[in-house]
Enzyme design. Structure first.
Site, PDB file in Angstrom:
ATOM      1  N   HIS A 153      61.005 103.676  -7.335  1.00  0.00           N
ATOM      2  CA  HIS A 153      61.682 103.236  -8.556  1.00  0.00           C
ATOM      3  C   HIS A 153      60.702 103.284  -9.709  1.00  0.00           C
ATOM      4  CE1 HIS A 153      59.779  99.532  -7.103  1.00  0.00           C
ATOM      5  NE2 HIS A 153      59.868  99.060  -8.355  1.00  0.00           N
TER       6      HIS A 153
ATOM      7  N   GLU B 280      55.848  94.283 -16.039  1.00  0.00           N
ATOM      8  CA  GLU B 280      56.588  95.199 -15.195  1.00  0.00           C
ATOM      9  C   GLU B 280      58.055  95.219 -15.625  1.00  0.00           C
ATOM     10  OE1 GLU B 280      55.612  95.996 -10.837  1.00  0.00           O
ATOM     11  OE2 GLU B 280      57.349  94.650 -10.740  1.00  0.00           O
TER      12      GLU B 280
ATOM     13  N   HIS C 288      56.750 103.769  -9.086  1.00  0.00           N
ATOM     14  CA  HIS C 288      55.895 103.248  -8.016  1.00  0.00           C
ATOM     15  C   HIS C 288      56.785 102.774  -6.879  1.00  0.00           C
ATOM     16  CE1 HIS C 288      55.806  98.593  -8.787  1.00  0.00           C
ATOM     17  NE2 HIS C 288      56.980  99.095  -9.094  1.00  0.00           N
TER      18      HIS C 288
ATOM     19  N   HIS D 265      54.600 108.448 -17.459  1.00  0.00           N
ATOM     20  CA  HIS D 265      55.444 109.421 -16.764  1.00  0.00           C
ATOM     21  C   HIS D 265      54.770 109.971 -15.502  1.00  0.00           C
ATOM     22  CE1 HIS D 265      57.875 109.089 -20.343  1.00  0.00           C
ATOM     23  NE2 HIS D 265      58.870 109.578 -19.612  1.00  0.00           N
TER      24      HIS D 265
ATOM     25  N   CYS E  95      61.898  96.607  -3.797  1.00  0.00           N
ATOM     26  CA  CYS E  95      60.673  97.234  -4.325  1.00  0.00           C
ATOM     27  C   CYS E  95      59.998  98.180  -3.343  1.00  0.00           C
ATOM     28  CB  CYS E  95      59.688  96.164  -4.802  1.00  0.00           C
ATOM     29  SG  CYS E  95      60.296  95.285  -6.250  1.00  0.00           S
TER      30      CYS E  95
ATOM     31  N   HIS F  74      59.636 101.798 -13.953  1.00  0.00           N
ATOM     32  CA  HIS F  74      59.662 100.710 -14.934  1.00  0.00           C
ATOM     33  C   HIS F  74      59.284 101.242 -16.303  1.00  0.00           C
ATOM     34  CE1 HIS F  74      59.937  97.486 -11.956  1.00  0.00           C
ATOM     35  NE2 HIS F  74      59.015  98.139 -11.246  1.00  0.00           N
TER      36      HIS F  74
END
Length: 151
Positions: free
Chosen positions: A26, A136, A13, A72, A22, A28
């Site tokens: 990137h 997150e 995201h 994914h 952010c 998580h």
């Protein structure tokens, strides 16, 4: 009684208006916890006897209605046209377009809203979704909880 099932998934995201790291693309290793309340089933011979809900069914429903779609994938805000246009240029890319910025808070609320009806009274034991906790990172999470006084 309150029960919780934990699942994990990976997704990318970005937070387009963020003033720090952010704002970049990137990913998580998200963890989602689904917490349900209900009466303990007391039916001799029933496979769910002694349970609020079978944990494997909690998992199966969360995967079918949410986790498999987000795992994914890149979770993109509909207003983030630069990223969506780029992802659309990639053949068969798994992109989930959301109506709000994919912060932990918004993702937790979306997850709660999607799963709320999925679990309601599955066993006739007043089962209901109480909370979705979305991690997150191991140290940062958001809780979407049932508003007080609602079914």
């Amino acid at each position: 009684m309150l029960i919780t099932r934990r699942l994990e998934f990976d997704a990318g995201h970005r937070i387009p208006d963020h003033r720090s790291q952010c704002r970049h693309l990137h990913g998580h290793r998200y963890v989602i916890e689904v917490s349900l309340s209900g009466n303990i089933i007391d039916k001799a011979g029933d496979a769910a006897n002694g349970m609020v809900m079978d944990f494997s069914l909690v998992k199966d429903l969360a995967k079918a209605h949410l986790v498999d779609a987000w795992d994914h994938a890149f979770l993109a805000f509909a207003g983030d046209r630069a990223v969506i246009d780029f992802l659309d240029s990639l053949p068969d890319h798994k992109t989930v377009v959301l109506d709000r910025v994919p912060t932990a808070e918004n993702l937790a609320r979306i997850a709660f809203d999607r799963l709320n009806e999925v679990y309601r009274d599955t066993y006739g034991n007043h089962l209901r979704l109480e909370r979705v906790r979305l991690y997150e990172t191991p140290n940062c999470w958001a809780d979407a909880v049932r508003p007080t006084g609602t079914d």
